[in-house]
Design a protein around this motif. Structure first.
Motif, short mmCIF file in Angstrom:
data_model
loop_
_atom_site.label_atom_id
_atom_site.label_comp_id
_atom_site.label_asym_id
_atom_site.label_seq_id
_atom_site.Cartn_x
_atom_site.Cartn_y
_atom_site.Cartn_z
N ALA A 22 0.84 -1.20 0.00
CA ALA A 22 0.00 0.00 0.00
C ALA A 22 0.87 1.24 0.00
CB ALA A 22 -0.95 -0.01 1.19
N GLU B 222 0.35 4.13 -0.66
CA GLU B 222 -0.27 5.38 -0.18
C GLU B 222 -0.07 5.56 1.32
OE1 GLU B 222 -3.54 2.20 0.04
OE2 GLU B 222 -1.82 2.73 -1.25
N THR B 223 0.55 4.57 1.99
CA THR B 223 0.82 4.65 3.42
C THR B 223 2.32 4.72 3.66
OG1 THR B 223 1.04 2.25 3.78
CG2 THR B 223 -1.20 3.19 3.82
N ALA B 224 2.72 5.18 4.84
CA ALA B 224 4.15 5.27 5.17
C ALA B 224 4.79 3.89 5.21
CB ALA B 224 4.32 5.97 6.52
N GLU B 225 4.04 2.91 5.76
CA GLU B 225 4.57 1.55 5.84
C GLU B 225 4.77 0.96 4.44
OE1 GLU B 225 2.54 2.76 9.48
OE2 GLU B 225 1.88 2.67 7.39
N GLY B 226 3.81 1.20 3.57
CA GLY B 226 3.91 0.70 2.22
C GLY B 226 5.06 1.33 1.46
N LYS B 227 5.25 2.61 1.65
CA LYS B 227 6.37 3.30 1.00
C LYS B 227 7.70 2.71 1.44
CE LYS B 227 4.43 7.92 0.06
NZ LYS B 227 3.01 7.57 0.18
#
Length: 301
Positions: free
Chosen positions: A259, A261-266
């Motif tokens: 994802a 669009e989230t900090a974790e996904g980035k």
């Protein structure tokens, strides 16, 4: 499945039948593990948005991929079946190998590939694009207009458009950029074109990593098939990340989303992107070495 070999150019080698006959068998088995599912799906008319990409987007057919080549400079004793393949010649004394005349005829291709590979290798990997090229390819399209319309957009059309508008898009790869929707094109801070690829491509780009497979098979039969397969293996993994980070929901196929669009996904995307850049570097270096050898051989012929 055999491990990667990253075959490097060597001096001229003559292989007897017992020495070379196991290599095409191992190559065919390795390739069959990748191609059989695609061939079955093609027969049944059931496309797969992840697994089929390398066969549909790139021009090498499964049968071509399956054909084993030892590479220029390796001659095979008793390999008379290879004489029916483009680029081969009878070298005398019962030996068959890639003909130097074929190598000479491919110099423009070899130089073009080398120029792009060297330019890419000399740049630092640019990380943090977050795979937004896939999002830009569906920007402001209705759900039934997108390329993989059989699969839903995770955030819906409006949510997908919002992600594109909230990020800085910096796509360096022409073959990704050319599929951006018209409204998305001005949002890219770069405007790569077909004829200026060496000016833009960099090793952090997922598509540049996948394209190592394209460069390798375009150099066939002058480079070993094991090298082509090594590049395919990496490209296959890269494609999985490419689509896991895309706006599509492919969880039904077993691909959990990254994802972005989230900090974790980035963070997950950047870590995977860096790893692919690291793993692609030795393959790119080997391809450059093969280009150098082919150019040198043609010049000396």
């Amino acid at each position: 499945m055999p491990t990667a070999t990253h075959t490097t150019p060597a001096s001229t080698t003559v292989l007897t039948e017992p020495q070379w006959q196991r290599r095409p068998v191992a190559h065919e088995q390795r390739v069959d593990g990748w191609t059989q599912g695609y061939l079955d799906r093609r027969r049944d008319g059931v496309p797969h948005p992840v697994e089929d990409f390398l066969f549909r987007y790139y021009s090498q057919r499964p049968a071509q991929f399956r054909q084993w080549h030892p590479g220029f400079g390796t001659t095979l004793v008793g390999a008379t079946d290879h004489l029916a393949l483009k680029g081969y010649a009878d070298l005398g004394a019962g030996q068959v190998g890639v003909d130097i005349e074929h190598v000479r005829s491919q110099q423009r291709l070899v130089r073009t590939v080398r120029t792009l590979l060297v330019a890419t290798a000399q740049r630092p990997a640019q990380l943090g694009c977050f795979g937004l090229h896939e999002w830009a390819m569906v920007y402001r399209l209705d759900a039934d207009e997108v390329r993989h319309a059989a699969w839903p957009l995770r955030l819906g059309s409006a949510g997908t458009d919002a992600v594109v508008e909230q990020h800085r898009i910096r796509c360096t790869h022409f073959d990704a950029f050319r599929f951006f929707t018209e409204p998305a094109r001005p949002l890219n801070v770069l405007q790569p074109a077909r004829d200026d690829r060496p000016d833009f491509e960099q090793p952090g780009c997922l598509h540049a990593g996948m394209d190592l497979y394209k460069h390798a098979f375009r150099l066939s039969p002058m480079v070993p098939s094991e090298l082509v397969a090594d590049c395919f293996s990496l490209a296959r993994e890269i494609r999985e990340l490419d689509m896991r980070a895309s706006p599509y929901d492919l969880s039904e196929l077993g691909f959990e989303p990254v994802a972005i669009e989230t900090a974790e996904g980035k963070q997950a995307y950047v870590e995977a992107q860096a790893d692919f850049a690291r793993r692609g570097a030795p393959l790119r270096a080997v391809l450059i070495a093969w280009c150098d050898r082919l150019l040198e051989a043609a010049a000396d012929a």
